[in-house]
Scaffold this motif. Structure first.
Motif, PDB file in Angstrom:
ATOM      1  N   ILE A 212      -3.546   0.195   9.793  1.00 19.32           N
ATOM      2  CA  ILE A 212      -3.922   1.399   9.032  1.00 19.32           C
ATOM      3  C   ILE A 212      -4.079   0.962   7.583  1.00 19.32           C
ATOM      4  O   ILE A 212      -3.111   0.501   6.955  1.00 19.32           O
ATOM      5  CB  ILE A 212      -2.844   2.503   9.145  1.00 19.32           C
TER       6      ILE A 212
ATOM      7  N   ASP B 294      -8.783   0.372   2.928  1.00 15.57           N
ATOM      8  CA  ASP B 294      -9.907  -0.510   2.595  1.00 15.57           C
ATOM      9  C   ASP B 294     -10.534  -1.059   3.879  1.00 15.57           C
ATOM     10  O   ASP B 294      -9.922  -1.877   4.574  1.00 15.57           O
ATOM     11  CB  ASP B 294      -9.389  -1.659   1.712  1.00 15.57           C
TER      12      ASP B 294
ATOM     13  N   GLY C 217       0.809  -1.222   0.000  1.00 12.86           N
ATOM     14  CA  GLY C 217       0.000   0.000   0.000  1.00 12.86           C
ATOM     15  C   GLY C 217       0.837   1.264   0.000  1.00 12.86           C
ATOM     16  O   GLY C 217       0.335   2.349  -0.281  1.00 12.86           O
TER      17      GLY C 217
ATOM     18  N   GLY D 237      -8.115   4.587   6.597  1.00 10.98           N
ATOM     19  CA  GLY D 237      -7.669   5.851   6.019  1.00 10.98           C
ATOM     20  C   GLY D 237      -6.456   5.645   5.135  1.00 10.98           C
ATOM     21  O   GLY D 237      -5.835   4.569   5.129  1.00 10.98           O
TER      22      GLY D 237
ATOM     23  N   GLY E 224       6.500 -12.966   8.405  1.00 13.74           N
ATOM     24  CA  GLY E 224       5.413 -13.833   7.945  1.00 13.74           C
ATOM     25  C   GLY E 224       5.839 -15.279   7.910  1.00 13.74           C
ATOM     26  O   GLY E 224       6.897 -15.640   8.455  1.00 13.74           O
TER      27      GLY E 224
END
Ligand SMILES: Cc1cc2nc3c(=O)[nH]c(=O)nc-3n(C[C@H](O)[C@H](O)[C@H](O)COP(=O)(O)OP(=O)(O)OC[C@H]3O[C@@H](n4cnc5c(N)ncnc54)[C@H](O)[C@@H]3O)c2cc1C
Length: 321
Positions: A283, A286, A208, A301, A248
């Motif tokens: 954050i 979507d 993002g 946001g 991860g």
């Protein structure tokens, strides 16, 4: 019969994860009706006797120049020697980088069953059954350990640290160490940054963020908070960030007190490495991003709007320009 806890230290200080291991070991000893002792390898600047407040009565502090850096073979031999000398039946370590390297070697040396990544005290009503997370945290397994000596490495943040009163007796011993089979040719230490594996606060970002040129605000936020930086796998695969920051299923597994995920969708493979964080803040622009389901706090946001505002507010709180 007693419980022996390995105290992990780095750069002259006992690691936070060791407080958890000490508390766990002391509580386990109480449950088994036995004593709790600890072993510390090398010298630290901290007050070693004060570690008694976590419930151990005696700390074996071994010294030798070879113990100043982590060599899993040397460490395993030293811990095994102490365990044998005091007749320890359970050995407790943190499930961190050192613990992951040392525990299996100890297990082989002592012919002891190992549960790597325990998440609670064993059920000792019938046998010795230890709970651990499996399948990236999607299920729990209950492992029954039947060997006379048992080894448990404790998943970070799975057990609450309890500090009480009291000091421990410190027994200092200079030991001889066999020549190491490992030769360290160079040590490259990252300075000025918080080490991700030990960080209590982590600021992490994903695709993002659009590109590596936008990581300035992530680094600034991390610096203000005294946090380490992390990222999702595609970010590291695209060389926006170094691979050691990738967390991860296929990256690092962390358990900070606070994990702030910015512009990360929250895929199951990402969550596998961060879902043991105490508090997760997400954050994401979507509102349907899966990460919100795992979040303790969520901000819907645009990161490019929210993060600079956070930086401004934290600066105000800290009184910095
Ligand atoms: C076998 C296997 C192993 C894997 N291992 C890992 C692993 O270890 N770690 C890992 O991370 N992934 C791993 N993955 C990949 C994983 O499935 C996801 O593809 C990956 O985590 C997605 O990364 P991301 O959330 O950064 O990107 P995306 O899925 O592209 O998500 C970006 C998010 O940013 C949000 N966004 C976009 N713009 C903004 C903005 N301006 N402000 C705020 N939010 C915004 C979007 O809404 C979206 O939710 C693995 C996959 C497989 C198949």
């Amino acid at each position: 019969m007693s419980v022996l806890i390995f105290i992990d230290a780095a750069d002259g200080h006992v690691k936070k994860s060791s407080f958890e291991a000490l508390t766990y070991g002391a509580q386990l000893a109480k449950q088994l009706g036995t004593g709790a002792e600890a072993v510390l390898l090398g010298n630290v600047a901290d007050d070693v006797a004060a570690l008694g407040k976590y419930g151990v009565t005696k700390i074996h502090q071994l010294s030798n120049e070879a113990l100043s850096h982590v060599d899993a073979q040397v460490y395993a031999k030293a811990i095994a020697d102490v365990a044998t000398a005091i007749g320890a039946t359970v050995i407790v370590l943190s499930h961190n980088l050192t613990g992951k390297a040392v525990a299996p070697r100890l297990s082989v040396r002592l012919k002891a069953g190992l549960v790597a990544g325990a998440v609670g005290l064993p059920d000792t009503n019938t046998g010795f059954n230890v709970k651990k997370a499996v399948f990236s945290g999607k299920a729990f397994a209950h492992i029954s350990v039947n060997t006379p000596v048992k080894i448990l490495s404790i998943s970070p943040n799975s057990f609450q640290t309890i500090a009480g009163e009291g000091t421990a007796e410190v027994v200092s011993t200079a030991i001889t160490v066999d020549a190491s089979k490992i030769k360290i040719t160079a040590t490259n230490k990252v300075t000025g940054e918080v080490l991700l594996s030990d960080a209590e606060l982590v600021v992490s970002a994903g695709r993002g963020l659009k590109g590596p040129e936008n990581w300035g605000m992530i680094e600034e936020l991390a610096k203000l908070l005294g946090a380490a930086t992390a990222c999702s796998r595609p970010v590291a695969d695209s060389h926006w960030r170094p691979h050691h920051e990738h967390v991860g299923q296929t990256g690092g597994s962390i358990a900070p007190n606070l994990y702030i995920a910015i512009g990360i969708s929250g895929a199951i493979q990402h969550l596998a490495g961060v879902n043991r964080s105490k508090v997760i803040v997400v954050i994401n622009k979507d509102p349907e991003a899966p990460f919100f389901k795992a979040a303790d706090y969520g901000i819907v946001g645009d990161a490019f709007d929210v993060v600079p505002k956070m930086i401004t507010e934290i600066k105000k709180l800290k009184g910095v320009a």
